[in-house]
Design an enzyme around this catalytic site. Structure first.
Site, PDB file in Angstrom:
ATOM      1  N   GLY A  24       0.840  -1.199   0.000  1.00 41.27           N
ATOM      2  CA  GLY A  24       0.000   0.000   0.000  1.00 41.27           C
ATOM      3  C   GLY A  24       0.871   1.243   0.000  1.00 41.27           C
ATOM      4  N   LEU A  25       0.217   2.365  -0.142  1.00 40.68           N
ATOM      5  CA  LEU A  25       0.925   3.646  -0.201  1.00 40.68           C
ATOM      6  C   LEU A  25       1.681   3.937   1.097  1.00 40.68           C
ATOM      7  CD1 LEU A  25      -1.953   5.862  -1.708  1.00 40.68           C
ATOM      8  CD2 LEU A  25       0.110   5.074  -2.915  1.00 40.68           C
ATOM      9  N   SER A  26       2.651   4.812   1.008  1.00 40.42           N
ATOM     10  CA  SER A  26       3.313   5.309   2.206  1.00 40.42           C
ATOM     11  C   SER A  26       2.254   5.975   3.094  1.00 40.42           C
ATOM     12  CB  SER A  26       4.385   6.334   1.808  1.00 40.42           C
ATOM     13  OG  SER A  26       5.005   6.864   2.946  1.00 40.42           O
ATOM     14  N   GLY A  27       2.250   5.622   4.365  1.00 37.26           N
ATOM     15  CA  GLY A  27       1.269   6.196   5.293  1.00 37.26           C
ATOM     16  C   GLY A  27      -0.063   5.478   5.306  1.00 37.26           C
ATOM     17  N   SER A  28      -0.192   4.400   4.523  1.00 36.62           N
ATOM     18  CA  SER A  28      -1.480   3.685   4.497  1.00 36.62           C
ATOM     19  C   SER A  28      -1.696   2.886   5.785  1.00 36.62           C
ATOM     20  CB  SER A  28      -1.569   2.765   3.268  1.00 36.62           C
ATOM     21  OG  SER A  28      -0.519   1.833   3.273  1.00 36.62           O
ATOM     22  N   GLY A  29      -0.598   2.503   6.462  1.00 40.15           N
ATOM     23  CA  GLY A  29      -0.736   1.780   7.732  1.00 40.15           C
ATOM     24  C   GLY A  29      -0.011   0.436   7.774  1.00 40.15           C
ATOM     25  N   SER A  60       3.212  -0.520   8.423  1.00 41.47           N
ATOM     26  CA  SER A  60       4.083  -0.784   9.580  1.00 41.47           C
ATOM     27  C   SER A  60       3.269  -0.920  10.853  1.00 41.47           C
ATOM     28  CB  SER A  60       5.106   0.350   9.751  1.00 41.47           C
ATOM     29  OG  SER A  60       5.856   0.504   8.576  1.00 41.47           O
ATOM     30  N   SER A  87       5.838  -1.967  -2.388  1.00 43.44           N
ATOM     31  CA  SER A  87       5.814  -2.898  -3.542  1.00 43.44           C
ATOM     32  C   SER A  87       4.762  -2.476  -4.563  1.00 43.44           C
ATOM     33  CB  SER A  87       5.616  -4.351  -3.090  1.00 43.44           C
ATOM     34  OG  SER A  87       4.698  -4.482  -2.051  1.00 43.44           O
TER      35      SER A  87
HETATM   36  N1  LIG Z   1      10.328   8.281  -3.393  1.00 45.13           N
HETATM   37  C1  LIG Z   1       9.820   7.487  -2.439  1.00 45.13           C
HETATM   38  N2  LIG Z   1       8.696   6.763  -2.680  1.00 45.13           N
HETATM   39  C2  LIG Z   1       8.197   5.972  -1.716  1.00 45.13           C
HETATM   40  N3  LIG Z   1       8.748   5.803  -0.465  1.00 45.13           N
HETATM   41  C3  LIG Z   1       9.870   6.517  -0.188  1.00 45.13           C
HETATM   42  C4  LIG Z   1      10.445   7.383  -1.150  1.00 45.13           C
HETATM   43  N4  LIG Z   1      11.546   7.953  -0.583  1.00 45.13           N
HETATM   44  C5  LIG Z   1      11.658   7.460   0.638  1.00 45.13           C
HETATM   45  N5  LIG Z   1      10.658   6.589   0.905  1.00 45.13           N
HETATM   46  C6  LIG Z   1      10.576   5.789   2.137  1.00 45.13           C
HETATM   47  O1  LIG Z   1      10.885   4.442   1.719  1.00 45.13           O
HETATM   48  C7  LIG Z   1       9.889   3.538   2.209  1.00 45.13           C
HETATM   49  C8  LIG Z   1       9.440   2.550   1.111  1.00 45.13           C
HETATM   50  O2  LIG Z   1      10.349   1.536   0.981  1.00 45.13           O
HETATM   51  P1  LIG Z   1       9.916   0.203   0.237  1.00 45.13           P
HETATM   52  O3  LIG Z   1      11.149  -0.593   0.096  1.00 45.13           O
HETATM   53  O4  LIG Z   1       8.751  -0.397   0.927  1.00 45.13           O
HETATM   54  O5  LIG Z   1       9.433   0.771  -1.192  1.00 45.13           O
HETATM   55  S1  LIG Z   1       9.282   0.007  -2.572  1.00 45.13           S
HETATM   56  O6  LIG Z   1       8.554  -1.253  -2.325  1.00 45.13           O
HETATM   57  O7  LIG Z   1      10.606  -0.248  -3.121  1.00 45.13           O
HETATM   58  O8  LIG Z   1       8.515   0.913  -3.434  1.00 45.13           O
HETATM   59  C9  LIG Z   1       8.689   4.345   2.633  1.00 45.13           C
HETATM   60  O9  LIG Z   1       8.213   3.740   3.811  1.00 45.13           O
HETATM   61  P2  LIG Z   1       6.667   3.739   4.221  1.00 45.13           P
HETATM   62  O10 LIG Z   1       6.312   5.193   4.420  1.00 45.13           O
HETATM   63  O11 LIG Z   1       6.652   2.944   5.495  1.00 45.13           O
HETATM   64  O12 LIG Z   1       5.879   3.085   3.134  1.00 45.13           O
HETATM   65  C10 LIG Z   1       9.232   5.771   2.824  1.00 45.13           C
HETATM   66  O13 LIG Z   1       9.464   6.005   4.184  1.00 45.13           O
HETATM   67  N1  LIG Z   2      -6.824   1.250  10.694  1.00 42.38           N
HETATM   68  C1  LIG Z   2      -5.555   1.663  10.715  1.00 42.38           C
HETATM   69  N2  LIG Z   2      -4.567   0.778  10.445  1.00 42.38           N
HETATM   70  C2  LIG Z   2      -3.262   1.199  10.434  1.00 42.38           C
HETATM   71  N3  LIG Z   2      -2.856   2.464  10.695  1.00 42.38           N
HETATM   72  C3  LIG Z   2      -3.815   3.377  10.970  1.00 42.38           C
HETATM   73  C4  LIG Z   2      -5.188   3.013  10.984  1.00 42.38           C
HETATM   74  N4  LIG Z   2      -5.911   4.121  11.263  1.00 42.38           N
HETATM   75  C5  LIG Z   2      -5.027   5.112  11.434  1.00 42.38           C
HETATM   76  N5  LIG Z   2      -3.760   4.688  11.260  1.00 42.38           N
HETATM   77  C6  LIG Z   2      -2.554   5.551  11.383  1.00 42.38           C
HETATM   78  O1  LIG Z   2      -1.979   5.740  10.091  1.00 42.38           O
HETATM   79  C7  LIG Z   2      -0.560   5.914  10.196  1.00 42.38           C
HETATM   80  C8  LIG Z   2       0.099   4.903   9.275  1.00 42.38           C
HETATM   81  O2  LIG Z   2       1.495   5.017   9.344  1.00 42.38           O
HETATM   82  P1  LIG Z   2       2.465   3.803   9.020  1.00 42.38           P
HETATM   83  O3  LIG Z   2       2.013   2.552   9.725  1.00 42.38           O
HETATM   84  O4  LIG Z   2       3.864   4.263   9.277  1.00 42.38           O
HETATM   85  O5  LIG Z   2       2.205   3.607   7.445  1.00 42.38           O
HETATM   86  P2  LIG Z   2       3.126   2.915   6.348  1.00 42.38           P
HETATM   87  O6  LIG Z   2       3.975   1.891   7.051  1.00 42.38           O
HETATM   88  O7  LIG Z   2       2.157   2.309   5.374  1.00 42.38           O
HETATM   89  O8  LIG Z   2       3.934   4.014   5.736  1.00 42.38           O
HETATM   90  C9  LIG Z   2      -0.206   5.689  11.661  1.00 42.38           C
HETATM   91  O9  LIG Z   2      -0.065   6.973  12.278  1.00 42.38           O
HETATM   92  C10 LIG Z   2      -1.425   4.958  12.230  1.00 42.38           C
HETATM   93  O10 LIG Z   2      -1.640   5.198  13.582  1.00 42.38           O
END
Ligand SMILES: Nc1ncnc2c1ncn2[C@@H]1O[C@H](COP(=O)(O)OS(=O)(=O)O)[C@@H](OP(=O)(O)O)[C@H]1O
Ligand SMILES: Nc1ncnc2c1ncn2[C@@H]1O[C@H](COP(=O)(O)OP(=O)(O)O)[C@@H](O)[C@H]1O
Length: 169
Positions: A9-14, A16, A79
């Site tokens: 899923g997208l960065s920040g989708s949840g 981790s 991914s």
């Molecule tokens: N350009 C760009 N696009 C997306 N993400 C970025 C980028 N630069 C840095 N980050 C940080 O890298 C984390 C994603 O790493 P991944 O190995 O999961 O990404 S991927 O599967 O190769 O697309 C990702 O982590 P999450 O936020 O937990 O998803 C980001 O913190």
């Molecule tokens: N249902 C949910 N499941 C997972 N995270 C959630 C949910 N609702 C809100 N959140 C919040 O969304 C944020 C997701 O961040 P994170 O887990 O770092 O995302 P990712 O790893 O996809 O980048 C966290 O602050 C988390 O508390």
């Protein structure tokens, strides 16, 4: 049967957050977090399509080793390419469970847990997923969790229902 739960899923989708909570419910479990791996085994790779495909290949192979070592594996990785996920499914077989961590870009951007969207919008980070780099949505995932509509506990329960073969804590 040990399994590999692949959270995409997208960065920040949840991803981790879900991975850490799932770990509390599953025995003998190891988390492969994309962000963490990029500080170690994947530190030579950036965010081009080619590099992201290599990231996915490595995570799949490492996950396979961990499965062979009799662990359950939780992957938290953007991914973004279907081809990555399809190749891992072929490599792992029935033990691979794809979870689409679905959340609208606007909500991820509002959460912005690491401040990365702000930097991407300001042009300080290039090729950011969802902004100027693609995310190919799963077509037929094993589970979809909508993290903007359901609580963390509700999402975790739904994932556990679909991965019932694993031993629970
Ligand atoms: N350009 C760009 N696009 C997306 N993400 C970025 C980028 N630069 C840095 N980050 C940080 O890298 C984390 C994603 O790493 P991944 O190995 O999961 O990404 S991927 O599967 O190769 O697309 C990702 O982590 P999450 O936020 O937990 O998803 C980001 O913190
Ligand atoms: N249902 C949910 N499941 C997972 N995270 C959630 C949910 N609702 C809100 N959140 C919040 O969304 C944020 C997701 O961040 P994170 O887990 O770092 O995302 P990712 O790893 O996809 O980048 C966290 O602050 C988390 O508390």
């Amino acid at each position: 049967m040990n399994q590999m739960i692949w959270l995409t899923g997208l960065s920040g989708s949840g991803k981790s957050t879900l991975a850490e909570e799932l770990k509390n419910h599953i025995e003998n479990c190891y988390i492969l977090d994309g962000d963490t791996l990029r500080r170690g085994i994947n530190q030579d790779l950036q965010f081009s399509e080619e590099d992201r495909l290599e990231v996915g290949r490595r995570i799949g192979e490492i996950g396979k080793i961990l499965l062979d070592a009799n662990l359950n594996v939780i992957v938290a990785s953007i991914s973004p390419y279907r081809s990555t996920r399809d190749k891992v499914r072929s490599l792992i077989g029935d033990s691979y469970k794809e979870v689409y961590v679905q959340c609208p870009l606007e909500v991820c951007e509002e959460r912005d847990p690491k401040g990365l969207y702000k930097q991407a919008r300001a042009g300080q980070i290039k090729h950011f997923t969802g902004i100027d780099s693609p995310y190919e949505e799963p077509i037929c995932p094993d589970v979809i969790v909508e993290t903007d509509k359901f609580s963390l506990d509700e999402c975790v329960s739904k994932i556990l229902q679909h991965t019932s073969a694993m031993r629970r804590k």
